[in-house]
Design an enzyme around this catalytic site. Structure first.
Site, short mmCIF file in Angstrom:
data_model
loop_
_atom_site.label_atom_id
_atom_site.label_comp_id
_atom_site.label_asym_id
_atom_site.label_seq_id
_atom_site.Cartn_x
_atom_site.Cartn_y
_atom_site.Cartn_z
N THR A 150 12.07 -7.14 -2.26
CA THR A 150 10.73 -6.98 -2.85
C THR A 150 10.84 -6.62 -4.33
OG1 THR A 150 9.93 -6.19 -0.71
CG2 THR A 150 8.54 -5.73 -2.61
N PHE A 180 14.36 3.83 10.54
CA PHE A 180 13.03 3.47 10.07
C PHE A 180 12.23 4.73 9.88
CE2 PHE A 180 8.72 1.85 10.30
CZ PHE A 180 8.82 0.71 9.52
N LYS A 211 16.79 3.41 0.77
CA LYS A 211 17.48 3.21 2.06
C LYS A 211 18.59 2.18 1.84
CE LYS A 211 15.53 1.31 5.75
NZ LYS A 211 14.59 1.17 6.89
N GLU A 247 7.63 2.59 -5.94
CA GLU A 247 7.71 2.03 -4.60
C GLU A 247 7.89 3.17 -3.60
OE1 GLU A 247 7.03 -0.05 -2.53
OE2 GLU A 247 8.48 -1.66 -2.31
N ASP A 248 7.45 2.96 -2.37
CA ASP A 248 7.64 3.98 -1.34
C ASP A 248 9.09 4.02 -0.88
OD1 ASP A 248 7.46 1.48 -0.16
OD2 ASP A 248 5.99 2.05 1.36
N ILE A 249 9.62 2.80 -0.59
CA ILE A 249 10.98 2.74 -0.07
C ILE A 249 11.62 1.42 -0.51
CG2 ILE A 249 10.19 1.78 2.17
CD1 ILE A 249 12.44 3.45 3.49
N ARG A 286 0.87 6.66 8.28
CA ARG A 286 0.85 6.67 6.82
C ARG A 286 0.40 8.00 6.23
NH1 ARG A 286 1.14 1.96 3.96
NH2 ARG A 286 0.09 0.38 5.17
N LYS A 338 0.80 -1.20 0.00
CA LYS A 338 0.00 0.00 0.00
C LYS A 338 0.85 1.27 0.00
CE LYS A 338 -2.89 -2.05 3.49
NZ LYS A 338 -3.54 -1.79 4.80
N ASP A 349 14.58 -1.08 0.58
CA ASP A 349 15.44 -1.33 1.74
C ASP A 349 16.40 -2.47 1.38
OD1 ASP A 349 16.44 -1.49 4.31
OD2 ASP A 349 14.69 -2.46 5.17
N SER A 350 16.05 -3.72 1.67
CA SER A 350 16.94 -4.84 1.30
C SER A 350 17.00 -5.00 -0.22
CB SER A 350 16.43 -6.15 1.92
OG SER A 350 15.20 -6.52 1.33
N GLY A 351 15.94 -4.58 -0.91
CA GLY A 351 15.87 -4.76 -2.36
C GLY A 351 15.17 -6.05 -2.74
P1 5GP Z 1 12.67 -4.48 0.96
O1 5GP Z 1 12.10 -5.72 0.33
O2 5GP Z 1 13.37 -3.56 -0.01
O3 5GP Z 1 13.54 -4.81 2.15
O4 5GP Z 1 11.50 -3.76 1.66
C1 5GP Z 1 10.61 -2.95 1.08
C2 5GP Z 1 9.41 -2.78 2.00
O5 5GP Z 1 9.77 -2.82 3.41
C3 5GP Z 1 8.84 -1.40 1.79
O6 5GP Z 1 7.89 -1.40 0.75
C4 5GP Z 1 8.24 -1.10 3.14
O7 5GP Z 1 6.95 -1.65 3.21
C5 5GP Z 1 9.12 -1.82 4.15
N1 5GP Z 1 10.14 -0.91 4.73
C6 5GP Z 1 11.47 -1.00 4.61
N2 5GP Z 1 12.09 0.00 5.27
C7 5GP Z 1 11.11 0.77 5.79
C8 5GP Z 1 11.11 1.98 6.56
O8 5GP Z 1 12.13 2.59 6.91
N3 5GP Z 1 9.88 2.46 6.90
C9 5GP Z 1 8.72 1.85 6.56
N4 5GP Z 1 7.59 2.42 6.96
N5 5GP Z 1 8.68 0.72 5.83
C10 5GP Z 1 9.87 0.18 5.45
#
Ligand code: 5GP
Length: 173
Positions: free
Chosen positions: A105, A150, A129, A97-99, A163, A41, A101-103
């Site tokens: 997703t 975070f 991030k 995408e909003d963010i 949100r 979302k 992080d690990s990549g």
């Molecule tokens: P990834 O698969 O890149 O680790 O994670 C992506 C998802 O993790 C984002 O779409 C989000 O839902 C969640 N996420 C990762 N870091 C943050 C953060 O700093 N804040 C929030 N609210 N969600 C995060």
């Protein structure tokens, strides 16, 4: 437990960054039609702002991915809980995408989308991030780089809270 919200980006700064991203996207696609694919979302607020700044023709679709992990990080075990509805075959796709992080997703999604044979796929995230990146993925457009922590607000939640905040904050517990 007391929670502190430490400002990262104001509403005005977000607006500026979205405008700049939209200008780059328009320049790069040069009037070609684009499918903007938001990941639910978290991306819906950023996507709504971004597409209203685009001057090229766009179609919009959403996909929803559930990732199982802790409240603040993803495990890499991802499931699609709402699939795409538009036909993206031979079309340019911009994943929003909003963010990142690990990549994990985005890596999963890029791999999943290949079966539909899009003409191109690029990734646009509002926050990039970098601290916990586990897989190298192309982040073609990033609004803002955050090294660690975070963040919440502007679509980003913590347990469905924060949100709708119009600015972005570090959540400190
Ligand atoms: P990834 O698969 O890149 O680790 O994670 C992506 C998802 O993790 C984002 O779409 C989000 O839902 C969640 N996420 C990762 N870091 C943050 C953060 O700093 N804040 C929030 N609210 N969600 C995060």
């Amino acid at each position: 437990m007391s929670v502190e919200l430490v400002p990262v980006l104001s509403r005005a700064e977000i607006e500026q960054k979205v405008k700049r991203l939209a200008e780059r996207v328009c320049r790069d696609y040069d009037k070609e039609e684009l499918v903007v694919l938001g990941i639910l979302k978290g991306s819906f607020i950023f996507l709504a702002d971004l597409v209203r700044e685009l001057t090229i023709p766009v179609q919009i679709d959403f996909i929803r991915l559930a990732s199982y992990g802790s409240e603040t990080s993803s495990s890499g075990q991802i499931q699609i809980t709402k699939g795409i509805e538009l036909d993206i075959g031979d079309r340019h796709v911009l994943v929003v995408e909003d963010i990142v992080d690990s990549g994990l997703t985005i890596a999963y999604l890029l791999d999943y989308l290949k079966q539909f044979h899009p003409k191109s796929i690029k990734v646009c995230t509002f926050i990039d991030k970098t601290e916990h990146r586990e897989v190298q993925i192309p982040v073609d457009y990033a609004g803002h780089v955050v090294e660690f922590g975070f963040v919440v607000g502007y679509g980003l939640d913590f347990d469905e809270k924060y949100r709708t905040l119009p600015a972005i904050y570090h959540l400190k517990q």
